[in-house]
Design a protein around this motif. Structure first.
Motif, PDB file in Angstrom:
ATOM      1  N   TYR A  91       0.839  -1.195   0.000  1.00 29.75           N
ATOM      2  CA  TYR A  91       0.000   0.000   0.000  1.00 29.75           C
ATOM      3  C   TYR A  91       0.873   1.244   0.000  1.00 29.75           C
ATOM      4  N   VAL A  92       0.544   2.175  -0.883  1.00 28.41           N
ATOM      5  CA  VAL A  92       1.310   3.420  -0.996  1.00 28.41           C
ATOM      6  C   VAL A  92       0.500   4.554  -0.378  1.00 28.41           C
ATOM      7  N   VAL A  93       1.114   5.287   0.534  1.00 28.45           N
ATOM      8  CA  VAL A  93       0.466   6.423   1.185  1.00 28.45           C
ATOM      9  C   VAL A  93       1.414   7.613   1.176  1.00 28.45           C
ATOM     10  N   THR A  94       0.834   8.798   1.285  1.00 27.21           N
ATOM     11  CA  THR A  94       1.608  10.022   1.406  1.00 27.21           C
ATOM     12  C   THR A  94       1.390  10.585   2.796  1.00 27.21           C
ATOM     13  N   VAL A  95       2.458  10.842   3.520  1.00 25.74           N
ATOM     14  CA  VAL A  95       2.359  11.393   4.867  1.00 25.74           C
ATOM     15  C   VAL A  95       2.056  12.882   4.755  1.00 25.74           C
ATOM     16  N   ILE A  96       0.988  13.307   5.422  1.00 23.37           N
ATOM     17  CA  ILE A  96       0.578  14.703   5.395  1.00 23.37           C
ATOM     18  C   ILE A  96       1.219  15.480   6.536  1.00 23.37           C
ATOM     19  N   SER A  97       1.187  14.906   7.747  1.00 23.58           N
ATOM     20  CA  SER A  97       1.788  15.591   8.892  1.00 23.58           C
ATOM     21  C   SER A  97       2.172  14.601   9.969  1.00 23.58           C
ATOM     22  N   VAL A  98       3.138  15.012  10.792  1.00 22.46           N
ATOM     23  CA  VAL A  98       3.567  14.254  11.971  1.00 22.46           C
ATOM     24  C   VAL A  98       3.538  15.232  13.134  1.00 22.46           C
ATOM     25  N   GLU A  99       2.702  14.953  14.140  1.00 17.60           N
ATOM     26  CA  GLU A  99       2.527  15.874  15.255  1.00 17.60           C
ATOM     27  C   GLU A  99       2.642  15.134  16.583  1.00 17.60           C
ATOM     28  N   PRO A 100       3.067  15.819  17.639  1.00 19.77           N
ATOM     29  CA  PRO A 100       3.047  15.198  18.963  1.00 19.77           C
ATOM     30  C   PRO A 100       1.609  14.903  19.381  1.00 19.77           C
ATOM     31  N   TYR A 137       3.612  10.298  19.017  1.00 23.10           N
ATOM     32  CA  TYR A 137       3.363  11.103  17.833  1.00 23.10           C
ATOM     33  C   TYR A 137       2.202  10.494  17.055  1.00 23.10           C
ATOM     34  N   THR A 138       1.482  11.326  16.323  1.00 21.78           N
ATOM     35  CA  THR A 138       0.440  10.851  15.434  1.00 21.78           C
ATOM     36  C   THR A 138       0.843  11.183  14.008  1.00 21.78           C
ATOM     37  N   VAL A 139       0.563  10.253  13.110  1.00 25.34           N
ATOM     38  CA  VAL A 139       0.910  10.402  11.703  1.00 25.34           C
ATOM     39  C   VAL A 139      -0.391  10.495  10.918  1.00 25.34           C
ATOM     40  N   THR A 140      -0.578  11.582  10.184  1.00 20.86           N
ATOM     41  CA  THR A 140      -1.736  11.732   9.307  1.00 20.86           C
ATOM     42  C   THR A 140      -1.272  11.410   7.905  1.00 20.86           C
ATOM     43  N   MET A 141      -1.981  10.474   7.240  1.00 21.98           N
ATOM     44  CA  MET A 141      -1.566  10.053   5.915  1.00 21.98           C
ATOM     45  C   MET A 141      -2.769   9.884   5.011  1.00 21.98           C
ATOM     46  N   SER A 142      -2.506   9.873   3.706  1.00 18.28           N
ATOM     47  CA  SER A 142      -3.566   9.778   2.713  1.00 18.28           C
ATOM     48  C   SER A 142      -3.115   8.856   1.594  1.00 18.28           C
ATOM     49  N   ASN A 143      -4.074   8.100   1.034  1.00 20.74           N
ATOM     50  CA  ASN A 143      -3.760   7.252  -0.117  1.00 20.74           C
ATOM     51  C   ASN A 143      -4.310   7.838  -1.407  1.00 20.74           C
ATOM     52  N   GLY A 144      -4.786   9.054  -1.371  1.00 22.66           N
ATOM     53  CA  GLY A 144      -5.356   9.701  -2.542  1.00 22.66           C
ATOM     54  C   GLY A 144      -6.858   9.859  -2.432  1.00 22.66           C
TER      55      GLY A 144
END
Length: 72
Positions: free
Chosen positions: A17-26, A44-51
């Motif tokens: 699965y290919v995803v793009t990381v949008i943001s990494v925040e505490p 940390y929380t990782v916000t990501m999107s696959n499109g």
């Protein structure tokens, strides 16, 4: 943290699965200042999107899923 993701880069997990990381925040849970003061690890929380869809997961789950950077 062995695999701290970078916002704006593409990552592929062990299943392809290919995803793009949008943001990494505490994480917003608890007193972040007190955790830093006492040298405790901060989540940390990782916000990501696959499109199509966007989701937020924890950094530990991101690392356990086996995401590897595929963009330069």
């Amino acid at each position: 943290m062995s695999n701290m993701p970078v916002a704006g880069k593409e990552y592929t997990d062990r299943d392809g699965y290919v995803v793009t990381v949008i943001s990494v925040e505490p994480s917003r849970i608890g007193n972040v200042y007190a955790l830093k003061k006492h040298h405790r690890t901060i989540g940390y929380t990782v916000t990501m999107s696959n499109g199509k869809f966007e989701c937020t997961i924890g950094l530990q789950a991101f690392n356990q899923r086996g995401f590897k950077c595929t963009s330069p």
